[in-house]
Design an enzyme around this catalytic site. Structure first.
Site, PDB file in Angstrom:
ATOM      1  N   GLU A   1       6.341 -75.356  13.211  1.00  0.00           N
ATOM      2  CA  GLU A   1       6.690 -76.094  14.437  1.00  0.00           C
ATOM      3  C   GLU A   1       6.075 -75.287  15.571  1.00  0.00           C
ATOM      4  OE1 GLU A   1       8.183 -78.914  14.248  1.00  0.00           O
ATOM      5  OE2 GLU A   1       8.715 -78.775  12.137  1.00  0.00           O
TER       6      GLU A   1
ATOM      7  N   CYS B   1       9.058 -76.120  23.925  1.00  0.00           N
ATOM      8  CA  CYS B   1       7.837 -76.662  23.311  1.00  0.00           C
ATOM      9  C   CYS B   1       7.598 -78.100  23.757  1.00  0.00           C
ATOM     10  CB  CYS B   1       7.964 -76.594  21.798  1.00  0.00           C
ATOM     11  SG  CYS B   1       9.565 -77.204  21.233  1.00  0.00           S
TER      12      CYS B   1
ATOM     13  N   THR C   1       0.057 -68.164  16.492  1.00  0.00           N
ATOM     14  CA  THR C   1       0.870 -67.519  15.441  1.00  0.00           C
ATOM     15  C   THR C   1       0.897 -68.415  14.206  1.00  0.00           C
ATOM     16  OG1 THR C   1       2.257 -66.587  17.187  1.00  0.00           O
ATOM     17  CG2 THR C   1       3.132 -66.459  14.972  1.00  0.00           C
ATOM     18  N   GLY C   2       1.010 -69.715  14.432  1.00  0.00           N
ATOM     19  CA  GLY C   2       1.048 -70.670  13.317  1.00  0.00           C
ATOM     20  C   GLY C   2      -0.216 -70.598  12.468  1.00  0.00           C
TER      21      GLY C   2
ATOM     22  N   GLU D   1      -0.552 -74.353  27.131  1.00  0.00           N
ATOM     23  CA  GLU D   1       0.907 -74.239  27.189  1.00  0.00           C
ATOM     24  C   GLU D   1       1.252 -73.013  28.044  1.00  0.00           C
ATOM     25  OE1 GLU D   1       2.976 -73.123  23.561  1.00  0.00           O
ATOM     26  OE2 GLU D   1       4.480 -74.648  23.958  1.00  0.00           O
TER      27      GLU D   1
ATOM     28  N   THR E   1       1.067 -71.791  18.687  1.00  0.00           N
ATOM     29  CA  THR E   1       0.061 -72.366  17.786  1.00  0.00           C
ATOM     30  C   THR E   1      -0.807 -71.280  17.160  1.00  0.00           C
ATOM     31  OG1 THR E   1       0.124 -74.492  18.907  1.00  0.00           O
ATOM     32  CG2 THR E   1      -1.886 -73.979  17.702  1.00  0.00           C
TER      33      THR E   1
ATOM     34  N   LYS F   1      13.522 -63.815  10.078  1.00  0.00           N
ATOM     35  CA  LYS F   1      13.027 -62.803  11.026  1.00  0.00           C
ATOM     36  C   LYS F   1      13.109 -63.449  12.408  1.00  0.00           C
ATOM     37  CE  LYS F   1      10.033 -61.457  13.425  1.00  0.00           C
ATOM     38  NZ  LYS F   1      10.141 -61.262  14.901  1.00  0.00           N
TER      39      LYS F   1
ATOM     40  N   GLY G   1       6.930 -71.266  16.448  1.00  0.00           N
ATOM     41  CA  GLY G   1       6.303 -70.292  17.338  1.00  0.00           C
ATOM     42  C   GLY G   1       5.071 -70.886  17.989  1.00  0.00           C
TER      43      GLY G   1
END
Ligand code: NDP
Length: 493
Positions: A246, A280, A228-229, A381, A226, A171, A224
Site C-alpha cells: 500500500e 496517502c 520503499t515499496g 507526494e 512508493t 516492524k 509506505g
C-alpha cells in the site's frame, strides 16, 4: 520499551536503543530497543514455531473468533490511553486520533466474523470425484507499517492475518513504535498465544530490510512510500515471498460546477489538511471549473487560516505538527519549488513559530493557486499541509488532469447530482472514489491502489482472502484405476 517476541518483552541482543520524541515539543517520550537481523530472525523463528505447532492456526475457528472478540474489547477499553500515546508520538490532534482509533475494535470483530462464517466450496469436478477447496492460512507474515496512522494501518493488516490463522512479525515505523508494542501486550493479555503476534522495533534500513529479506516469510505486507515499496517488493520477490504494498498517493478532489461550493470547500480542506496533510489520500490536487476557481479558493482560504494549530493533546486543536524535522524540511523544499515553478501562494507557505509552536515541527496550512498539472508540486507526494488548486474547462479536461499522475489510490467528486458523480467515478483510475466525502473507510471496504499506489488489496473479504491460500482436495469415489494394468482408453484431465 522492548520488542515483544514469543510473548516476552526482550531487549536487543547488543543492547542498542533509539529515541522516540514528541514532534510538538521535541521532548523525549521513551527509549525503545533497536532491533536488527538478530531480533528479526528470533521473531520469525518464534512465529514459525507458533504456526507449526498449531496453537493458533489449528485452533477451531470458533475459538479464534472468541479470542479476537476479547482482543477487540480490550482495545476498546484501552482507547483513551492508546489515543493519547498515538497523538503524542505522531503529533496528530487527539480529537483525530480518538476518532480514528475508535474504529479499531470493529476491524477485529469484522474479520473474526468473516473467518467464523467463511465457507469452503465444492467444485464441479468431472467424474466420480468429490472435490472441495479449503482456504488455509499462509504461515508467517511480515508487516511493515508507517508512522501516519500507526495502529489503524497495522490493524487493517493484523486483523485479517490473525483471523485467518497466520502468525505475524511487525516492524513499525521508527517514529511511532510505542502503540504497536503496547498492542502486542494487550493481545497477550486477551489470550492471543505467545509467538502469534511479535513486534520488532527498529529502523527501516536495518530491521525493515532484515524482515523483508527473510526467506521464511509466507507474505510481506508493507504500507509506505512508493520507493520503499519498489525496494521491498524486489527483495521479498527474490525469495518468492508474496507481497502486498500500500504505497503513496496524491488524491484529486474534483469539484463539479453543480456542487455546493461551501460544502466542497469544507470537503477540500478536510481532504487536504487532516493529519496535517500526511495521508496517502491527502486531497492534494483540487480541481475546479475555471469560472469558479476564485470563489472556491476564497472559501478554502477562509477555512484554512482559521484552523487552530497547537498542542495535539488539547481538545480544541485542529492541526498538529509534522511528524519529524525531515517531513518539515520536505514541506519547505516543496513550497520553494512551487514558488519557483510559478504557482501562487494563497495562504500559508511558512513554518509556524509563534509561542510554543516554535518548539515543534508546525507548518501553516498552505494553498497554491495557478498550478499546472505538470508542476512537481502537483505531481510529487509532499506529505505535508500543502494543496494545489488546478482549473479545468470541461469534464474531459477534469478527467485528464485527475488521471495525469503516477498514483491511483483515492479521489473524491463533489456534486449535487449523485448520478453524475457515479458516471464520472468510472473514468477515474483510483482504488477508491468518494462522492461528496473523502477519507471514509470501513473494515468491509477493499483498500488499495492502482498504478504506483500499490499492489494487492487489504480489508474487506478480498483482504481476508489475501491472507489465505486455497487447498484443493480431490476424493475418488470409485475403485482406483490401475493405470498400467488396463488397456482401456483413459483420461487424465
Ligand atoms: P516509508 O516508506 O519511509 O516507511 C514505511 C515503513 O517501511 C517504515 O516502517 C520504515 O521504517 C520501513 N522501511 C523504510 N525503508 C525500508 C527498507 N529499505 N526495507 C524495509 N523497510 C523499510 O514511509 P513513511 O513511514 O514515511 O510513511 C509515509 C508513506 O506511506 C507515504 O508515501 C504514504 O503515502 C504511504 N502510505 C500509504 C498508505 C496506503 O494505504 N496506500 C497509507 C498510509 C501511508 P522507518 O520508519 O524506520 O524508516
Amino acid at each position: 520499551m522492548k520488542h515483544v517476541i514469543d510473548g516476552l518483552e526482550v531487549a536487543s541482543a547488543d543492547g542498542r536503543t533509539f529515541e522516540v520524541r514528541n514532534p510538538a515539543t521535541g521532548a523525549l517520550v521513551e527509549r525503545v530497543a533497536e532491533g536488527g537481523a538478530t531480533e528479526v530472525a528470533r521473531a520469525v523463528d518464534a512465529a514459525q514455531q507458533a504456526f507449526d505447532d498449531g496453537r493458533w492456526s489449528k485452533l477451531p475457528v470458533s475459538q479464534r473468533y472468541r479470542i479476537l472478540n476479547r482482543f477487540a474489547q480490550s482495545i476498546e477499553d484501552s482507547l483513551p490511553s492508546l489515543s493519547t500515546l498515538e497523538s503524542t508520538c505522531t503529533g496528530r490532534p487527539l480529537r483525530e486520533m480518538s476518532a480514528q482509533l475508535s474504529r479499531l475494535p470493529e476491524f477485529y470483530r469484522y474479520f473474526a466474523a468473516v473467518a467464523r462464517t467463511a465457507e469452503d466450496s465444492l467444485t464441479p469436478f468431472e467424474g466420480p470425484y468429490l472435490s472441495y477447496v479449503r482456504r488455509v492460512p499462509l504461515g508467517v507474515v511480515g508487516q511493515i507499517t508507517p508512522w501516519n496512522h500507526p495502529l489503524l494501518i497495522l490493524t487493517k493488516k493484523l486483523a485479517p492475518a490473525l483471523a485467518a490463522g497466520n502468525t505475524v512479525v511487525v516492524k513499525p515505523s521508527e517514529y511511532t513504535p510505542l502503540t504497536t508494542l503496547q498492542l502486542a501486550k494487550i493481545a497477550l493479555e486477551a489470550g492471543i498465544p505467545p509467538g502469534v503476534f511479535n513486534v520488532v522495533a527498529g529502523f527501516g534500513g536495518e530491521a525493515g530490510r532484515a524482515l523483508s529479506s527473510h526467506a521464511g516469510l509466507a507474505k510481506l505486507d508493507l504500507t509506505g512510500g512508493t520507493e520503499t515499496g519498489r525496494v521491498v517488493a524486489q527483495t521479498a520477490g527474490a525469495n518468492l515471498v508474496r507481497v502486498n504494498c500500500e504505497l503513496g498517493g496524491k488524491a484529486p478532489v474534483i469539484v463539479l460546477p453543480d456542487a455546493d461550493l461551501e460544502k466542497a470547500a469544507g470537503g477540500a480542506i478536510f481532504a487536504a489538511f487532516i493529519a496535517t496533510g500526511q495521508t496517502c489520500i491527502a486531497g492534494a490536487r483540487i480541481l475546479v471549473h475555471e469560472s469558479q476557481a476564485q470563489d472556491l479558493i476564497e472559501r478554502m482560504v477562509a477555512r484554512a487560516v482559521s484552523l487552530r494549530m497547537g498542542d495535539p493533546l488539547l481538545a480544541e486543536t485542529q492541526l498538529g505538527p509534522l511528524v519529524s524535522e525531515r517531513q518539515l524540511q520536505r514541506t519547505e523544499e516543496y513550497v520553494a519549488i512551487g514558488i519557483k515553478e510559478g504557482a501562487e501562494i494563497e495562504c500559508g507557505g511558512k513554518r509556524a513559530t509563534s509561542g510554543a509552536l516554535g518548539q515543534g515541527f508546525f507548518y501553516e496550512p498552505t494553498i497554491f493557486a495557478d498550478v499546472r498539472s505538470s508542476m512537481r508540486i502537483a505531481q510529487d507526494e509532499i506529505f505535508g499541509p500543502v494543496t494545489c488548486v488546478l482549473t479545468y474547462k470541461d469534464l474531459d479536461e477534469a478527467v485528464r488532469i485527475a488521471n495525469d499522475i503516477p498514483f491511483g489510490l483515492g479521489a473524491s467528486i463533489w456534486t449535487s447530482d449523485a448520478a453524475k458523480g457515479i458516471k464520472l467515478s468510472e473514468r477515474i483510475n483510483c482504488g477508491v472514489v468518494w462522492i461528496n466525502d473523502h477519507h471514509r473507510i470501513d473494515p468491509s471496504l477493499p483498500w488499495g491502489g492502482m498504478k504506483a499506489s500499490g499492489m494487492g488489496r487489504e480489508a474487506g473479504i478480498e483482504g481476508y482472502r489475501e491472507y489465505t491460500q486455497t487447498k484443493s482436495v480431490v476424493v475418488n469415489l470409485d475403485e482406483p484405476v490401475d493405470w498400467y494394468a488396463t488397456t482401456k482408453t483413459l483420461r487424465l484431465s
